[in-house]
Scaffold this motif. Structure first.
Motif, PDB file in Angstrom:
ATOM      1  N   LEU A 170       0.865  -1.152   0.057  1.00  0.00           N
ATOM      2  CA  LEU A 170      -0.082   0.030   0.021  1.00  0.00           C
ATOM      3  C   LEU A 170       1.025   1.050   0.134  1.00  0.00           C
ATOM      4  O   LEU A 170       0.359   2.338  -0.269  1.00  0.00           O
ATOM      5  CB  LEU A 170      -0.983   0.193   1.098  1.00  0.00           C
ATOM      6  CG  LEU A 170      -2.120  -0.897   1.258  1.00  0.00           C
ATOM      7  CD1 LEU A 170      -2.892  -1.085   2.337  1.00  0.00           C
ATOM      8  CD2 LEU A 170      -2.960  -0.503   0.124  1.00  0.00           C
ATOM      9  N   GLY A 171       2.137   1.126   0.437  1.00  0.00           N
ATOM     10  CA  GLY A 171       2.997   2.342   0.287  1.00  0.00           C
ATOM     11  C   GLY A 171       2.331   3.436   1.356  1.00  0.00           C
ATOM     12  O   GLY A 171       1.996   3.288   2.289  1.00  0.00           O
ATOM     13  N   ASP A 172       2.212   4.665   0.951  1.00  0.00           N
ATOM     14  CA  ASP A 172       1.870   5.607   1.670  1.00  0.00           C
ATOM     15  C   ASP A 172       0.721   6.111   1.248  1.00  0.00           C
ATOM     16  O   ASP A 172      -0.071   7.295   1.482  1.00  0.00           O
ATOM     17  CB  ASP A 172       2.882   7.056   1.630  1.00  0.00           C
ATOM     18  CG  ASP A 172       3.153   7.550   0.344  1.00  0.00           C
ATOM     19  OD1 ASP A 172       2.581   7.021  -0.920  1.00  0.00           O
ATOM     20  OD2 ASP A 172       3.686   8.602   0.088  1.00  0.00           O
ATOM     21  N   ASN A 173      -0.224   5.253   0.610  1.00  0.00           N
ATOM     22  CA  ASN A 173      -1.526   5.908  -0.141  1.00  0.00           C
ATOM     23  C   ASN A 173      -2.556   5.936   0.915  1.00  0.00           C
ATOM     24  O   ASN A 173      -3.526   6.875   0.674  1.00  0.00           O
ATOM     25  CB  ASN A 173      -2.069   4.686  -0.947  1.00  0.00           C
ATOM     26  CG  ASN A 173      -1.377   4.773  -2.269  1.00  0.00           C
ATOM     27  OD1 ASN A 173      -1.186   5.753  -2.972  1.00  0.00           O
ATOM     28  ND2 ASN A 173      -0.594   3.597  -2.851  1.00  0.00           N
ATOM     29  N   GLU A 175      -1.702   7.176   4.155  1.00  0.00           N
ATOM     30  CA  GLU A 175      -1.457   8.524   4.721  1.00  0.00           C
ATOM     31  C   GLU A 175      -1.647   9.752   3.992  1.00  0.00           C
ATOM     32  O   GLU A 175      -1.908  10.778   4.606  1.00  0.00           O
ATOM     33  CB  GLU A 175       0.324   8.313   5.167  1.00  0.00           C
ATOM     34  CG  GLU A 175       0.513   7.424   6.221  1.00  0.00           C
ATOM     35  CD  GLU A 175       0.472   5.915   5.701  1.00  0.00           C
ATOM     36  OE1 GLU A 175       0.601   5.687   4.495  1.00  0.00           O
ATOM     37  OE2 GLU A 175       0.371   5.193   6.732  1.00  0.00           O
ATOM     38  N   THR A 176      -1.527   9.541   2.642  1.00  0.00           N
ATOM     39  CA  THR A 176      -1.558  10.610   1.658  1.00  0.00           C
ATOM     40  C   THR A 176      -3.305  10.854   1.582  1.00  0.00           C
ATOM     41  O   THR A 176      -3.392  11.954   0.935  1.00  0.00           O
ATOM     42  CB  THR A 176      -0.996  10.443   0.565  1.00  0.00           C
ATOM     43  OG1 THR A 176      -1.192   9.305  -0.201  1.00  0.00           O
ATOM     44  CG2 THR A 176       0.559  10.543   0.715  1.00  0.00           C
ATOM     45  N   GLY A 177      -4.150   9.971   1.889  1.00  0.00           N
ATOM     46  CA  GLY A 177      -5.385  10.171   1.584  1.00  0.00           C
ATOM     47  C   GLY A 177      -5.692   9.431   0.177  1.00  0.00           C
ATOM     48  O   GLY A 177      -7.077   9.881  -0.014  1.00  0.00           O
ATOM     49  N   GLN A 225       7.488   3.069   5.087  1.00  0.00           N
ATOM     50  CA  GLN A 225       6.470   2.340   5.605  1.00  0.00           C
ATOM     51  C   GLN A 225       6.688   1.178   6.013  1.00  0.00           C
ATOM     52  O   GLN A 225       7.727   0.240   5.139  1.00  0.00           O
ATOM     53  CB  GLN A 225       4.757   2.253   4.865  1.00  0.00           C
ATOM     54  CG  GLN A 225       4.531   3.446   4.380  1.00  0.00           C
ATOM     55  CD  GLN A 225       4.135   4.458   5.855  1.00  0.00           C
ATOM     56  OE1 GLN A 225       3.661   4.105   6.560  1.00  0.00           O
ATOM     57  NE2 GLN A 225       4.505   5.837   5.446  1.00  0.00           N
ATOM     58  N   PRO A 226       6.379   0.563   7.110  1.00  0.00           N
ATOM     59  CA  PRO A 226       6.729  -0.884   7.720  1.00  0.00           C
ATOM     60  C   PRO A 226       6.534  -1.826   6.636  1.00  0.00           C
ATOM     61  O   PRO A 226       5.225  -1.898   5.917  1.00  0.00           O
ATOM     62  CB  PRO A 226       5.818  -1.224   8.977  1.00  0.00           C
ATOM     63  CG  PRO A 226       5.652   0.207   9.564  1.00  0.00           C
ATOM     64  CD  PRO A 226       5.311   1.086   8.200  1.00  0.00           C
ATOM     65  N   LEU A 227       7.152  -2.820   6.406  1.00  0.00           N
ATOM     66  CA  LEU A 227       6.959  -4.089   5.232  1.00  0.00           C
ATOM     67  C   LEU A 227       6.341  -4.981   5.869  1.00  0.00           C
ATOM     68  O   LEU A 227       5.480  -5.633   5.395  1.00  0.00           O
ATOM     69  CB  LEU A 227       8.256  -4.565   4.347  1.00  0.00           C
ATOM     70  CG  LEU A 227       8.718  -3.809   3.448  1.00  0.00           C
ATOM     71  CD1 LEU A 227       9.919  -4.653   3.023  1.00  0.00           C
ATOM     72  CD2 LEU A 227       7.962  -4.006   2.193  1.00  0.00           C
ATOM     73  N   ALA A 228       6.461  -5.308   7.204  1.00  0.00           N
ATOM     74  CA  ALA A 228       5.976  -6.281   7.919  1.00  0.00           C
ATOM     75  C   ALA A 228       5.859  -5.975   9.470  1.00  0.00           C
ATOM     76  O   ALA A 228       6.552  -5.179   9.849  1.00  0.00           O
ATOM     77  CB  ALA A 228       6.679  -7.411   7.615  1.00  0.00           C
ATOM     78  N   PHE A 229       4.837  -6.453  10.052  1.00  0.00           N
ATOM     79  CA  PHE A 229       4.546  -6.263  11.227  1.00  0.00           C
ATOM     80  C   PHE A 229       4.414  -7.502  12.320  1.00  0.00           C
ATOM     81  O   PHE A 229       3.786  -8.194  11.778  1.00  0.00           O
ATOM     82  CB  PHE A 229       3.307  -5.384  11.661  1.00  0.00           C
ATOM     83  CG  PHE A 229       3.207  -4.152  10.763  1.00  0.00           C
ATOM     84  CD1 PHE A 229       3.675  -2.926  11.416  1.00  0.00           C
ATOM     85  CD2 PHE A 229       2.736  -4.016   9.488  1.00  0.00           C
ATOM     86  CE1 PHE A 229       3.558  -1.641  10.738  1.00  0.00           C
ATOM     87  CE2 PHE A 229       2.879  -2.846   8.805  1.00  0.00           C
ATOM     88  CZ  PHE A 229       3.418  -1.779   9.280  1.00  0.00           C
TER      89      PHE A 229
END
Length: 270
Positions: A170-173, A175-177, A225-229
């Motif tokens: 998802l990247g920063d999609n 966060e950027t809205g 952004q985190p790749l994995a959590f």
């Protein structure tokens, strides 16, 4: 003395060198693994990384691979396993889609919406959720089907439909809205990401170093952004089904939501 042991001792006496053969699923390999391999060979110029991308699960011994990257629960306990992290499936839509079609408040409403489907999923026409403590599948449909999350994100971003996507892509999609996450209180699946190795490969310093490098890189995507959590499994949905289903609607619900019985939803191909 075994050839692998000689290889390990020679390499250990003269720094990292030689070939690391890595098998990885297509989409994750195109992004996270390729990026890590590029950085790794820059730090270790005497090492060559051979990256083989395929959505078919390979036999490490027959294919001559040192490492395989796998997403989902593992079945072969004879392999040496290192968990790199995990990815969380998120349901997303563009603001323009929500403006035109409305925002579904619960997964059971997905049948009323246009969905973009990823054939990497073991069941692209049924999306998994935790509802009232049970794993269930919600049927979805739509005119767009692809075997790549980035390909599915193209129409998702322009607004034609709703998509369930591993958050690593998802990247920063959010966060950027550009995208809005749906059902934040009713989570879907979390899928582990592992590096697996045959026992003899683990003795090669260059292989061990690459796995450790992948582990460090798995905390950050290209966009930061985190790749994995790492963390808990999917959260149970706090919304009670009976608040949405009354009278004659119960039969419709029974036809449109299925318990996960005997269906493997862990074998995701990314």
């Amino acid at each position: 003395m075994e050839l692998e042991q000689l290889d390990s001792e020679f390499e250990g006496s003269d720094g990292l060198s030689g070939i690391v053969r890595v098998a990885a699923p297509l989409t994750y390999g195109d992004t996270a693994v390729a990026s890590a391999a590029d950085k790794f060979v820059q730090e270790h110029p005497n090492v060559t990384v051979e990256l083989d991308l395929s959505d078919h699960q390979v036999d490490l011994a027959k294919g001559g691979f040192d490492i395989a990257i796998r997403i989902g629960d593992l079945r072969d306990s004879s392999l040496i396993v290192r968990k790199l992290g995990e990815t969380h499936m998120k349901v997303v839509a563009a603001p323009s889609y929500i403006a035109r079609h409305g925002k579904p408040e619960h997964p059971i409403h997905l049948g009323e919406h246009i969905c973009i489907r990823d054939s990497n999923n073991p069941g692209p026409n049924r999306w998994p959720f935790q509802i009232e403590g049970q794993q269930m599948l919600v049927p979805v449909t739509g005119p767009f089907l692809a075997n790549s999350p980035p390909a599915c994100l193209v129409p998702t971003l322009t607004g034609p439909g709703i998509f369930i996507c591993p958050d690593i892509f998802l990247g920063d999609n959010l966060e950027t809205g550009h995208l809005v996450e749906l059902f934040t209180g009713c989570q879907s699946r979390r899928l582990p990401i592992h590096a697996v190795q045959l026992p003899f490969a683990f003795r090669k310093p260059r292989v061990k170093a690459f796995v450790e490098f992948m582990k460090r890189e798995s905390d950050h995507s290209v966009q930061g952004q985190p790749l994995a959590f790492s963390g808990a499994v999917a959260i149970s949905c706090p919304v009670q089904l009976h608040s949405y289903v009354t009278g004659s609607q119960k039969n419709t619900l029974a036809e449109n939501i299925y318990l996960l019985v005997g269906l493997d939803i862990n074998n995701w191909r990314y």
